[in-house]
Write a protein that holds these residues in place. Structure first.
Motif, PDB file in Angstrom:
ATOM      1  N   MET A  96      29.486 -17.963  -5.259  1.00 53.81           N
ATOM      2  CA  MET A  96      30.371 -17.133  -4.432  1.00 53.81           C
ATOM      3  C   MET A  96      29.646 -16.614  -3.201  1.00 53.81           C
ATOM      4  O   MET A  96      30.185 -16.636  -2.080  1.00 53.81           O
ATOM      5  N   SER A  97      28.431 -16.140  -3.392  1.00 53.09           N
ATOM      6  CA  SER A  97      27.663 -15.589  -2.275  1.00 53.09           C
ATOM      7  C   SER A  97      27.413 -16.641  -1.202  1.00 53.09           C
ATOM      8  O   SER A  97      27.547 -16.373   0.001  1.00 53.09           O
ATOM      9  N   GLN A  98      27.074 -17.863  -1.628  1.00 53.66           N
ATOM     10  CA  GLN A  98      26.834 -18.944  -0.670  1.00 53.66           C
ATOM     11  C   GLN A  98      28.113 -19.300   0.088  1.00 53.66           C
ATOM     12  O   GLN A  98      28.098 -19.498   1.311  1.00 53.66           O
ATOM     13  N   ASN A  99      29.223 -19.391  -0.632  1.00 51.37           N
ATOM     14  CA  ASN A  99      30.490 -19.748   0.017  1.00 51.37           C
ATOM     15  C   ASN A  99      30.933 -18.682   1.018  1.00 51.37           C
ATOM     16  O   ASN A  99      31.454 -19.002   2.097  1.00 51.37           O
ATOM     17  N   LEU A 100      30.727 -17.423   0.669  1.00 50.12           N
ATOM     18  CA  LEU A 100      31.100 -16.342   1.574  1.00 50.12           C
ATOM     19  C   LEU A 100      30.209 -16.330   2.815  1.00 50.12           C
ATOM     20  O   LEU A 100      30.684 -16.117   3.935  1.00 50.12           O
ATOM     21  N   SER A 101      28.919 -16.565   2.612  1.00 53.47           N
ATOM     22  CA  SER A 101      27.981 -16.550   3.744  1.00 53.47           C
ATOM     23  C   SER A 101      28.239 -17.686   4.718  1.00 53.47           C
ATOM     24  O   SER A 101      27.911 -17.593   5.906  1.00 53.47           O
ATOM     25  N   ALA A 102      28.836 -18.767   4.220  1.00 57.64           N
ATOM     26  CA  ALA A 102      29.112 -19.918   5.077  1.00 57.64           C
ATOM     27  C   ALA A 102      30.252 -19.656   6.046  1.00 57.64           C
ATOM     28  O   ALA A 102      30.600 -20.528   6.848  1.00 57.64           O
ATOM     29  N   PRO A 152      45.126  -6.466   8.297  1.00 57.21           N
ATOM     30  CA  PRO A 152      46.214  -7.383   7.932  1.00 57.21           C
ATOM     31  C   PRO A 152      45.745  -8.815   7.744  1.00 57.21           C
ATOM     32  O   PRO A 152      46.476  -9.645   7.215  1.00 57.21           O
ATOM     33  N   MET A 153      44.530  -9.125   8.181  1.00 52.58           N
ATOM     34  CA  MET A 153      43.983 -10.463   7.979  1.00 52.58           C
ATOM     35  C   MET A 153      42.474 -10.361   7.765  1.00 52.58           C
ATOM     36  O   MET A 153      41.848  -9.354   8.123  1.00 52.58           O
ATOM     37  N   ILE A 154      41.900 -11.383   7.145  1.00 49.96           N
ATOM     38  CA  ILE A 154      40.463 -11.405   6.881  1.00 49.96           C
ATOM     39  C   ILE A 154      39.740 -11.779   8.173  1.00 49.96           C
ATOM     40  O   ILE A 154      39.898 -12.891   8.693  1.00 49.96           O
ATOM     41  N   LEU A 155      38.974 -10.833   8.690  1.00 50.89           N
ATOM     42  CA  LEU A 155      38.281 -11.036   9.963  1.00 50.89           C
ATOM     43  C   LEU A 155      37.009 -11.852   9.755  1.00 50.89           C
ATOM     44  O   LEU A 155      36.367 -11.777   8.711  1.00 50.89           O
ATOM     45  N   ASN A 156      36.627 -12.586  10.782  1.00 52.68           N
ATOM     46  CA  ASN A 156      35.481 -13.484  10.668  1.00 52.68           C
ATOM     47  C   ASN A 156      34.571 -13.351  11.885  1.00 52.68           C
ATOM     48  O   ASN A 156      34.223 -14.332  12.536  1.00 52.68           O
ATOM     49  N   TRP A 180      37.845 -22.569   9.235  1.00 49.57           N
ATOM     50  CA  TRP A 180      38.542 -21.330   9.602  1.00 49.57           C
ATOM     51  C   TRP A 180      39.770 -21.123   8.742  1.00 49.57           C
ATOM     52  O   TRP A 180      40.143 -19.999   8.428  1.00 49.57           O
ATOM     53  N   TRP A 181      40.419 -22.219   8.340  1.00 46.87           N
ATOM     54  CA  TRP A 181      41.645 -22.139   7.544  1.00 46.87           C
ATOM     55  C   TRP A 181      41.366 -21.758   6.092  1.00 46.87           C
ATOM     56  O   TRP A 181      42.297 -21.371   5.369  1.00 46.87           O
ATOM     57  N   LYS A 182      40.118 -21.869   5.654  1.00 47.63           N
ATOM     58  CA  LYS A 182      39.781 -21.619   4.248  1.00 47.63           C
ATOM     59  C   LYS A 182      39.047 -20.305   4.029  1.00 47.63           C
ATOM     60  O   LYS A 182      38.754 -19.941   2.885  1.00 47.63           O
ATOM     61  N   ILE A 183      38.729 -19.589   5.092  1.00 54.27           N
ATOM     62  CA  ILE A 183      37.928 -18.370   4.956  1.00 54.27           C
ATOM     63  C   ILE A 183      38.634 -17.331   4.095  1.00 54.27           C
ATOM     64  O   ILE A 183      38.026 -16.718   3.215  1.00 54.27           O
ATOM     65  N   ASP A 184      39.929 -17.116   4.322  1.00 55.79           N
ATOM     66  CA  ASP A 184      40.644 -16.119   3.530  1.00 55.79           C
ATOM     67  C   ASP A 184      40.800 -16.566   2.083  1.00 55.79           C
ATOM     68  O   ASP A 184      40.787 -15.745   1.164  1.00 55.79           O
ATOM     69  N   ASP A 185      40.929 -17.886   1.849  1.00 57.88           N
ATOM     70  CA  ASP A 185      41.033 -18.392   0.482  1.00 57.88           C
ATOM     71  C   ASP A 185      39.751 -18.123  -0.296  1.00 57.88           C
ATOM     72  O   ASP A 185      39.788 -17.701  -1.465  1.00 57.88           O
ATOM     73  N   VAL A 186      38.606 -18.360   0.347  1.00 60.80           N
ATOM     74  CA  VAL A 186      37.316 -18.093  -0.305  1.00 60.80           C
ATOM     75  C   VAL A 186      37.171 -16.606  -0.604  1.00 60.80           C
ATOM     76  O   VAL A 186      36.710 -16.210  -1.681  1.00 60.80           O
ATOM     77  N   PHE A 187      37.592 -15.780   0.337  1.00 57.58           N
ATOM     78  CA  PHE A 187      37.481 -14.333   0.154  1.00 57.58           C
ATOM     79  C   PHE A 187      38.320 -13.876  -1.033  1.00 57.58           C
ATOM     80  O   PHE A 187      37.830 -13.141  -1.906  1.00 57.58           O
ATOM     81  N   TYR A 188      39.576 -14.291  -1.090  1.00 57.33           N
ATOM     82  CA  TYR A 188      40.451 -13.812  -2.161  1.00 57.33           C
ATOM     83  C   TYR A 188      40.147 -14.469  -3.502  1.00 57.33           C
ATOM     84  O   TYR A 188      40.402 -13.878  -4.557  1.00 57.33           O
ATOM     85  N   GLU A 189      39.605 -15.664  -3.471  1.00 58.29           N
ATOM     86  CA  GLU A 189      39.140 -16.264  -4.730  1.00 58.29           C
ATOM     87  C   GLU A 189      38.007 -15.425  -5.322  1.00 58.29           C
ATOM     88  O   GLU A 189      37.938 -15.193  -6.530  1.00 58.29           O
ATOM     89  N   THR A 190      37.126 -14.949  -4.451  1.00 58.13           N
ATOM     90  CA  THR A 190      36.044 -14.079  -4.899  1.00 58.13           C
ATOM     91  C   THR A 190      36.585 -12.746  -5.393  1.00 58.13           C
ATOM     92  O   THR A 190      36.106 -12.206  -6.401  1.00 58.13           O
ATOM     93  N   ARG A 191      37.594 -12.209  -4.721  1.00 58.40           N
ATOM     94  CA  ARG A 191      38.219 -10.957  -5.167  1.00 58.40           C
ATOM     95  C   ARG A 191      38.776 -11.106  -6.585  1.00 58.40           C
ATOM     96  O   ARG A 191      38.619 -10.229  -7.437  1.00 58.40           O
TER      97      ARG A 191
END
Length: 323
Positions: free
Chosen positions: A187-193, A284-288, A226-237
């Protein structure tokens, strides 16, 4: 004709608005389960009750939350939603890990003992594809798994039936914590990417004789789409939400083991870090944004909590390994 066209647009706009509000309602994440839900009303303590109950309640919460199980929906508005399905996937992955360890470790006294039949079947049910919507659907299989887990719990609590057991030992707990370490590290690696980084190949570090099937890159640029950043975040949540539920239960069932190893504080530190991952997301959205940029980067903030939780898990593993 013009009036009819305007009415059609008004109807479409109204339906869209209703669908939007429904999707917002269905996107509300469930609260972590309180530790008090893992104790019996008569204050009787049965080893394994808390862990098994946490697994049951976690699955039931995913199935009974507003909108139900959304990952396999093929109709609007849920078919257009991706944050909650990602949350569900992260959580169900954690339930699969715990169910596997319960089948292989917690319910077995030694390596030559047989696996519990109900746990074996429950783990198989949980491994169905989470997006399956035909017969059998994911929801029906998960509910069957809950029924099997309740059967195991009932047999485990029956004093006249010693076949179903739950063994709270340091070595058993360590097996699960090893799985947790791998998940948290990934999870940490995916988020850092989320911001992109060059990673050196350390696959064979620590063993000069180690080999791998095919040559690997010396360094590789890793960056999440860019399209997967929020998916990775909420999967971790979702994963940390389920993991938080399980850690609270572990604190109850393995209290004597943790006390003997003087490791209660280490587990509470893990719980504290996991609680931080469940803070409300006000944007309202996951900022990057970039690492030190003007705009926040929610993925890097989450990665910080995950890394600290993982470090605490490693410390706890070391404490349990020591005599």
């Amino acid at each position: 004709m013009q009036v009819t066209w305007k009415k059609a647009l008004a109807v479409v706009g109204f339906v869209f608005l209703i669908g939007y509000f429904i999707s917002v309602w269905w996107s509300v994440e469930p609260d972590p389960i309180e530790q008090t839900a893992y104790t019996l009303e008569n204050e009787q303590k049965v080893i394994g009750y808390a862990t098994t109950t946490s697994l049951i309640l976690t699955i039931e919460t995913l199935l009974d939350k507003p909108g139900g199980w959304l990952s396999n929906d093929v109709t609007p508005p849920s078919v257009f939603m991706d944050n909650m399905p990602a949350f569900e996937f992260g959580a169900i992955e954690q339930t699969r890990d715990l169910a596997l360890i319960m089948r292989k470790e917690f319910s077995r006294s030694q390596s030559q003992s047989t696996a519990d039949k109900d746990l074996l079947a429950a783990h198989s049910k949980l491994n169905i594809e989470h997006t399956s919507w035909l017969v059998p659907s994911a929801e029906s299989e998960y509910r069957d798994a809950v029924k099997l887990l309740k059967l195991y719990r009932a047999r485990m609590m029956a004093t006249e039936n010693p076949d179903a057991q739950f063994y709270a030992r340091a070595d058993n707990l360590n097996e699960w914590l090893k799985e947790v370490q791998k998940r948290l590290g990934s999870m940490s690696q995916n988020l850092s990417a989320s911001v992109g980084q060059e990673r050196l190949n350390t696959d064979l570090s620590g063993d000069s004789a180690a080999r791998q099937s095919t040559p690997g890159f010396g360094a590789q640029e890793i960056k999440t789409s860019w399209w997967k950043i929020d998916d990775v975040f909420y999967e971790t949540r979702g994963a940390t939400w389920a993991l938080l539920n399980f850690m609270k239960a572990i604190e109850v069932d393995f209290a004597d083991v943790l006390q003997k190893k003087n490791a209660q504080v280490s587990l509470r530190q893990i719980i504290r870090e996991l609680e931080e991952t469940q803070q409300p997301v006000w944007s309202p959205m996951i900022l990057n944004g970039s690492g030190f940029g003007v705009v926040a980067n929610h993925s890097l903030v989450m990665a910080n909590y995950i890394s600290r939780a993982n470090a605490a898990v490693i410390d706890l593993t070391n404490l349990l390994t020591q005599g």
